[in-house]
Design an enzyme around this catalytic site. Structure first.
Site, PDB file in Angstrom:
ATOM      1  CE  LYS A   1      -4.350   4.596  -1.639  1.00 41.58           C
ATOM      2  NZ  LYS A   1      -5.448   5.139  -2.484  1.00 41.58           N
TER       3      LYS A   1
ATOM      4  CE1 TYR B   1      -4.262   1.595   0.457  1.00 35.51           C
ATOM      5  CE2 TYR B   1      -3.201   2.866   2.182  1.00 35.51           C
ATOM      6  CZ  TYR B   1      -4.274   2.651   1.340  1.00 35.51           C
ATOM      7  OH  TYR B   1      -5.360   3.497   1.378  1.00 35.51           O
TER       8      TYR B   1
END
Ligand SMILES: NC(=O)c1ccc[n+]([C@@H]2O[C@H](COP(=O)([O-])OP(=O)(O)OC[C@H]3O[C@@H](n4cnc5c(N)ncnc54)[C@H](O)[C@@H]3O)[C@@H](O)[C@H]2O)c1
Length: 272
Positions: free
Chosen positions: A178, A174
Site C-alpha cells: 500500500k 499489506y
C-alpha cells in the site's frame, strides 16, 4: 461557484476496478447516480452482475467487465473495451485489492504465529504484491495510454492508512504494497501533470466492507476498531462517496499527487 457545477461529473466516461463490492461499488454508484457513464470491473462475475443489475434498474448508465486485475493482458483488453464503448476515458478508480490477512497480533492482543514475520509464505507476499501493487501499476498504465492522447483525465487509487502507519493486526505484506501504491501515485502525478492527468489516492481506515471474507463484521474485529478509532466506529461505504465524487470532479481540478486519508481519525492515534 455553485455546488452542482463544482461537482459536475455528468457524462464522464468512468472505470472502477473492484466495483462489485464495498468501496469500489460506492465509487461506481456515486459517479453513475450523478450522470457519469460507468464500467464496473471485477473478478467476481456473480457479484458484478448483481451490482450492474441493481444500478441499471435504478436508471444508471453502467456496464460490467469481468476481469482479474492481476491479469495484465485481460486488464488491458477490458480497459480498451470500456474506452471503445464510452468513446473516451475520463476517470479511472484503481480500487481492486485484497486484505492483508493475519497480523502478528490478534485483535485480542495475543501473538499470532500465522502473522509472524518468519511464517509469511511466498504465496501471501506474491498475492499482496500482485493484487495491491502490480495491479495499480498496470491500471495506471492502461489509463494513461488512453488519457494522454485525449489530453487529460483523473486517476484515483485506493491505498490504505497502512501506507502511512505500521499495523499489528493486519498482515505485514499489506503495509509495503500500500505504501508502494501511494508513492506510485506521487511519481505518476509528477510525470503526468504536464498532460492534464491528475493522479491522487484515497487512503481508507477501517470500513465495513466484504474485505477478507467479511472479517470487519466479526464482532471481535469490529469491536477492536470501535475501541481504537478515535471516532469509535468503522466507516460505511456511503461515507466514501463524497470523497470519490470530489476527486473525480471539477472541485479538485488543482489537486494532484496527494493522498487523502478517510479514517475517523485512526492515523492520529488513540483517544478516549
Ligand atoms: N475495507 C477496509 O477497511 C479498507 C481499508 C483500507 C483500504 N481498503 C482498500 O479498499 C479497496 C477495496 O476494498 P473493499 O474494502 O471495498 O473490499 P471488498 O472485498 O468489499 O471489495 C473488493 C472488490 O474487489 C474485487 N477484487 C479483489 N481482487 C481483485 C482482482 N485481482 N481483480 C478484480 N477484482 C478484484 C473483489 O472481488 C471485490 O468485489 C482495496 O484496495 C482495499 O485494500 C479497504
Amino acid at each position: 461557484m455553485r455546488a452542482d457545477a463544482l461537482f459536475d461529473v455528468r457524462g464522464l466516461a468512468t472505470i472502477v476496478t473492484g466495483a462489485a463490492s464495498g468501496i469500489g461499488l460506492a465509487c461506481a454508484e456515486v459517479m453513475a447516480a450523478n450522470g457519469a457513464r460507468v464500467t464496473l470491473m471485477d473478478r467476481n462475475a456473480n457479484e458484478l452482475e448483481n451490482a450492474v443489475g441493481r444500478l441499471t434498474s435504478d436508471g444508471m448508465d453502467v456496464r460490467g467487465e469481468v476481469v482479474d486485475v492481476t491479469d495484465r493482458a485481460g486488464l488491458n483488453l477490458a480497459f480498451d473495451a470500456a474506452a471503445r464503448v464510452h468513446g473516451r476515458m475520463d476517470v479511472v478508480f484503481a480500487n481492486a485489492g485484497v486484505g492483508g490477512g493475519a497480523g502478528f497480533l490478534t485483535v485480542k492482543g495475543e501473538r499470532n504465529p500465522d502473522g509472524a514475520f518468519e511464517n509469511i509464505s511466498d504465496q501471501r507476499w506474491d498475492d499482496a504484491v500482485a493484487n495491491n501493487l502490480s495491479s495499480m501499476f498496470w491500471s495506471i498504465q492502461a489509463a494513461v495510454r488512453h488519457m494522454k492522447p485525449q489530453g487529460g483525465g483523473r486517476i484515483i487509487v485506493t491505498t490504505s492508512i497502512a501506507a502511512i502507519k505500521a499495523e499489528s493486526v493486519v498482515g505485514t505484506p499489506y503495509m509495503p504494497v500500500k505504501a508502494g501504491a501511494a508513492h506510485l501515485v506521487k511519481q505518476a502525478a509528477l510525470e503526468l501533470a504536464r498532460y492534464g492527468i491528475l493522479v491522487n489516492a484515497i487512503a481508507p481506515g477501517p470500513f465495513l466492507t466484504n474485505i477478507s471474507g467479511r472479517k470487519m463484521f466479526d464482532p471481535d474485529v469490529r469491536g477492536y476498531h470501535e475501541r481504537v478509532v478515535p471516532m469509535k466506529r468503522l466507516g460505511t461505504t456511503d461515507e466514501m462517496m463524497g470523497l470519490a465524487l470530489f476527486l473525480a470532479s471539477p472541485a479538485s481540478k488543482y489537486i494532484t499527487g496527494t493522498q487523502i486519508v478517510i479514517d475517523g481519525g485512526a492515523t492520529l492515534g488513540s483517544a478516549d
